[in-house]
Design an enzyme around this catalytic site. Structure first.
Site, PDB file in Angstrom:
ATOM      1  N   ASP A 106     -12.613 -28.207   5.348  1.00  0.00           N
ATOM      2  CA  ASP A 106     -12.105 -28.725   6.250  1.00  0.00           C
ATOM      3  C   ASP A 106     -11.470 -30.040   6.136  1.00  0.00           C
ATOM      4  OD1 ASP A 106     -14.645 -29.475   6.311  1.00  0.00           O
ATOM      5  OD2 ASP A 106     -14.827 -30.230   8.205  1.00  0.00           O
ATOM      6  N   ASP A 152     -18.977 -36.596   6.201  1.00  0.00           N
ATOM      7  CA  ASP A 152     -20.210 -35.735   5.832  1.00  0.00           C
ATOM      8  C   ASP A 152     -19.937 -34.357   6.454  1.00  0.00           C
ATOM      9  OD1 ASP A 152     -20.394 -36.568   8.713  1.00  0.00           O
ATOM     10  OD2 ASP A 152     -22.598 -37.193   8.593  1.00  0.00           O
ATOM     11  N   GLU A 153     -19.116 -33.480   5.868  1.00  0.00           N
ATOM     12  CA  GLU A 153     -18.891 -32.355   6.647  1.00  0.00           C
ATOM     13  C   GLU A 153     -18.622 -31.423   5.372  1.00  0.00           C
ATOM     14  OE1 GLU A 153     -17.407 -32.180  10.481  1.00  0.00           O
ATOM     15  OE2 GLU A 153     -17.093 -30.070  10.641  1.00  0.00           O
ATOM     16  N   GLU A 192      -6.352 -34.498  10.821  1.00  0.00           N
ATOM     17  CA  GLU A 192      -7.032 -33.484  11.574  1.00  0.00           C
ATOM     18  C   GLU A 192      -6.562 -33.472  12.985  1.00  0.00           C
ATOM     19  OE1 GLU A 192     -11.086 -34.733  12.203  1.00  0.00           O
ATOM     20  OE2 GLU A 192     -11.796 -32.825  12.562  1.00  0.00           O
ATOM     21  N   HIS A 215      -7.084 -33.015   6.792  1.00  0.00           N
ATOM     22  CA  HIS A 215      -7.403 -31.720   7.195  1.00  0.00           C
ATOM     23  C   HIS A 215      -6.214 -30.913   7.110  1.00  0.00           C
ATOM     24  CE1 HIS A 215     -11.568 -32.005   9.068  1.00  0.00           C
ATOM     25  NE2 HIS A 215     -11.245 -30.947   9.817  1.00  0.00           N
TER      26      HIS A 215
HETATM   27  C1  BGC Z   1     -14.427 -29.505  11.623  1.00  0.00           C
HETATM   28  C2  BGC Z   1     -13.118 -28.285  11.839  1.00  0.00           C
HETATM   29  C3  BGC Z   1     -13.795 -27.146  12.494  1.00  0.00           C
HETATM   30  C4  BGC Z   1     -14.391 -27.480  13.722  1.00  0.00           C
HETATM   31  C5  BGC Z   1     -14.976 -26.395  14.483  1.00  0.00           C
HETATM   32  C6  BGC Z   1     -14.967 -29.573  12.707  1.00  0.00           C
HETATM   33  O1  BGC Z   1     -16.015 -30.595  12.821  1.00  0.00           O
HETATM   34  O2  BGC Z   1     -13.907 -30.363  10.839  1.00  0.00           O
HETATM   35  O3  BGC Z   1     -12.015 -28.313  11.124  1.00  0.00           O
HETATM   36  O4  BGC Z   1     -12.933 -26.004  12.627  1.00  0.00           O
HETATM   37  O5  BGC Z   1     -15.417 -28.435  13.608  1.00  0.00           O
HETATM   38  O6  BGC Z   1     -14.660 -26.588  15.832  1.00  0.00           O
END
Ligand code: BGC
Length: 761
Positions: A355, A360-361, A638, A659
């Site tokens: 994403d 921190d993802e 995003e 994103h």
């Molecule tokens: C992510 C998104 C993801 C979403 C789910 C987020 O935290 O960054 O891109 O699809 O959560 O709803």
């Protein structure tokens, strides 16, 4: 154990970190002798964690973050390198360094050590001698281990390197390792070990800083602006006194005061540290970390003399995929949008489609991937990348058939087992898109059981009377039209989740029916076709009024109903007009989120509203694709309102500037603005369908298809549309002119280049 690792044992260091603390990266070495001449030598190696190997003082291969990220609960990949030329007669040394990586480092906002508590190594060097005999040098507790300059290394947190602890020529013969310890034998989880097929991550390019200046807010800090938001790290060349300590921070954007804005990185420290050894010019690039950034700030500790930063370069990292497609047009802001889309892809195709690369993802979010895959497949050859990720998906599928929201499944954020509408449906959309773009039936074949298993899961748990995400059976219902500006994605308001769910359910049945036909499963094809019919009926009963209005008034509701063919043909024009009315009453602006945005312009164009599609595309005011471009964005944000002049930055809890999801409009730029569209899978037959509009006077798309180079270029000259079309040698094409244009061109085109002129009637 696999033949390539017949003699090898998993080994580890004697030292490892905890759920919150990193241990220094372990180094391993083994000495061996080579007698007689060598015909060939291959190193097979993998790690649970990350590895870098050296042989006789030289780095093996050019992969970064090997062996890559996979669904570690089921599978880990290994690499094989031809190292024949690196061996020598007599004493040789094999060495390896391990990093925590995804296996035992931080993932998302969870603790470290999600899969295991320490990195493990498995290696086997197979030497075939001239006489045909084979010697194997395999990882075992006889290997020696120690720690060195890498004090800690974590993908999210960064790396700390103290050059004073460098080990010298540790992977070369003649080195004294008498103070090293023996490696520990380790027990690895019982998972499959397979040779990797997907594209490895590599250093793809380096960027010089656009600007470099002394930070006005800090007496001992230098800022580098690379002019481009990207994923990777910096490489530093510095001179200074021994023990001088550098702190290296990364950020995507500057705040109102011109300082690095890092609040949106959440729990990711994104900071590297370097301590000088003070022996002249030192060059350093971290090994086992990456950051998403445009700006770097290098600050240093106070001391008798400041270090001299001789150079800083940005190192761009991503999965190494061939560049296949380019798009450009006469509108500079749209060209910048296209640039941003491409860099969104470069930044997020790193082992898995992530994403975002900074906070921190950095997870393989299924919803984002399905939205963007079609655009991605234009820019680069993503076939192998998705082959691998779809295998991760099969590994991650739950025994009941559920497809998790992120793949590999990290079980982060307390997420449910099922990704829900539009997210889990990556299970259909991604393999189907791979088939369409690459004429790749094998991917569909390999994934069919997973697709069918997901449909069974839906029927069993998520559907009532053909309505998916029906509130009676599914209280969650998915992520909704994530980040839409009309309240979707929140608990109340916005596009209803059962509407989204059922629209995608219908699409799933349609894809499965087509897939079953292609795979010669007529009974299943019939079953899914019937199911599709029932879902469409149920959708109409629940959401569509007799005059073509939808029970929900969002743009996305209209877009989905039209895009997935859910509105009776007799009222379709009225439905489309209502969508246009809603866009107009919103000030000629979009309000769609992750779910509706990819289809918005397609739907408008397909229902006779090309003019409205162009108005949205060329809209510069918030919310629009060009609004971030006008703010100087170099990647896709995003959120539509990641930053606005009125409100400043959006919520720090979720505000990435890199994103790719909204970059899904790239597909429309290519297929409709330029007009390069798939006629038959793999562009075996090309559909040239240029649709000039708005203020554009020319556009062009070029694509290396599986059947050769294809291209279209058009230019408006007064009342004439001048076209140059290139059809690959092994393909055919058809030209579809916009309504109201005419030419002498027959329509069907063979291989070669064609110059065509059309006039407006
Ligand atoms: C992510 C998104 C993801 C979403 C789910 C987020 O935290 O960054 O891109 O699809 O959560 O709803």
């Amino acid at each position: 154990m696999l033949a390539d690792f017949s003699d090898a044992m998993w080994i580890s260091s004697t030292l490892w970190g905890g759920p919150r603390s990193c241990a220094p990266a372990p180094y391993f070495r083994v000495v061996f002798h080579v007698g007689g001449s060598v015909r060939s030598a291959t190193l097979h190696v993998t790690a649970l964690g990350l590895y870098e190997c050296e042989l006789n003082g030289r780095l093996v291969g050019d992969h970064v973050f090997a062996p890559g990220w996979s669904e570690y609960r089921k599978r880990v990949y290994y690499q094989s390198y031809d190292v024949t030329a690196m061996l020598r007669a007599g004493e040789n040394v094999m060495g390896a360094i391990l990093g925590d990586g995804w296996y035992c480092g931080l993932i998302a906002e969870k603790d470290r050590q999600q899969y295991g508590d320490r990195p493990l190594l498995l290696a086997q060097l197979e030497i075939t001698h001239a006489d045909g005999s084979i010697t194997r040098i395999a990882s075992s507790p006889a290997w020696k281990t120690t720690t060195g300059p890498i004090l800690e290394a974590d993908l999210l947190q960064g790396e700390a390197y103290d050059a004073r602890h460098e080990l010298g020529a540790w992977s070369s013969p003649g080195y004294d390792d008498s103070r090293w310890q023996s490696a520990e034998p380790a027990t690895a989880p019982d998972i499959a070990i397979e040779r990797s097929e997907g594209p490895p991550v590599r250093r793809i390019e380096t960027l010089p800083p656009l600007k470099q200046y002394v930070a006005p807010w800090h007496s001992r800090a230098l800022v580098c602006d690379f002019g481009q938001n990207f994923t990777g790290r910096m490489r530093l060349t510095v001179r200074g006194r021994r023990g001088a300590h550098l702190k290296i921070r990364y950020a995507e954007i500057l705040d109102a005061k011109g300082r690095l804005y890092t609040d949106n990185l959440r729990g990711a420290r994104c900071t590297d540290f370097y301590t000088l050894k003070g022996e002249g010019v030192e060059t350093w690039e971290p090994r086992f970390t990456f950051h998403g950034f445009r700006y770097v700030e290098i600050s240093w500790s106070a001391g008798p003399a400041d270090p001299v930063i001789e150079s800083v370069v940005g190192v761009v990292l991503h999965s190494d995929m061939a560049v296949t497609g380019t798009f450009q047009c006469s509108h500079p802001l749209i060209n910048q949008l296209e640039h941003n889309i491409l860099w969104g892809q470069k930044s997020n195709f790193l082992e898995v489609p992530t994403d975002c690369p900074q906070r921190d993802e950095r997870l393989g979010w299924t919803g984002d991937a399905q939205a963007f895959i079609r655009t991605a497949a234009f820019h680069m050859d993503v076939q192998g990348f998705f082959h691998k990720w779809l295998k991760d998906m099969r590994d991650a599928q739950d025994h009941d058939g559920a497809i998790p929201p992120v793949i590999p499944n990290t079980h982060s954020f307390g997420l449910p087992p099922d990704g829900g509408p539009a997210w889990a449906d990556a299970v259909m959309i991604c393999p189907w898109t791979v088939y369409r773009c690459y004429d790749d039936l094998e991917t569909l074949r390999a994934h069919y059981a997973c697709m069918a298993g997901y449909m069974d899961y839906l029927a069993k748990h998520k559907v009532r009377d053909y309505i998916r995400a029906h509130p009676d059976v599914d209280t969650w219902g998915g992520f909704g039209d994530w980040l839409a500006l009309d309240g979707s994605g929140k608990t109340e308001g916005g596009t209803p989740k059962d509407l989204i769910g059922t629209a995608f359910y219908a699409n799933n049945a349609d894809i499965l029916a087509r897939t079953a036909t292609l795979l010669e499963k007529p009974d299943e094809a019939r079953r899914y076709r019937e199911l599709h019919g029932r879902i469409v009926e149920a959708f109409r009963r629940r959401f569509v009024s007799p005059d073509g209005l939808l029970s929900a008034g969002t743009q996305t509701a209209y877009v989905l109903a039209l895009h997935f063919g859910l509105v009776p043909e007799s009222v379709r024009a009225a439905t489309a007009r209502e969508l246009v009315r809603r866009i107009e009453s919103n000030g000629m602006r979009l309000a769609t989120g992750f779910v509706g945005t990819p289809y918005l312009l397609h739907v408008l164009e397909a229902h006779g509203h090309l003019d409205v599609a162009y108005k949205l595309l060329e809209q510069e005011a918030f919310p629009s694709w060009l609004f971030p471009v006008k703010q100087g964005a170099t990647t896709i944000w995003e959120r539509w309102d990641g930053w606005t002049p009125d409100k400043g930055f959006q919520d720090v809890g979720m505000n990435s500037f890199n994103h790719y999801a909204y970059g899904a409009v790239g597909d429309w730029l290519v297929s409709t603005v330029a007009g390069l569209e798939i006629g038959e899978p793999g562009y075996r037959k090309i559909l040239f369908k240029p649709r000039p509009g708005g203020s554009l006077t020319s556009a062009e798309a070029r694509l290396k298809t599986p059947y050769g180079q294809a291209a279209i270029r058009w230019e408006l000259r007064d009342r004439t549309l001048v076209l140059r079309l290139t059809v690959p040698n092994e393909a055919t094409a058809e030209l579809s002119l916009p309504a109201g244009w005419q030419s002498a061109c027959p329509g069907a085109l063979g291989p070669g280049s064609h110059d065509v002129e059309a006039v407006r009637l």
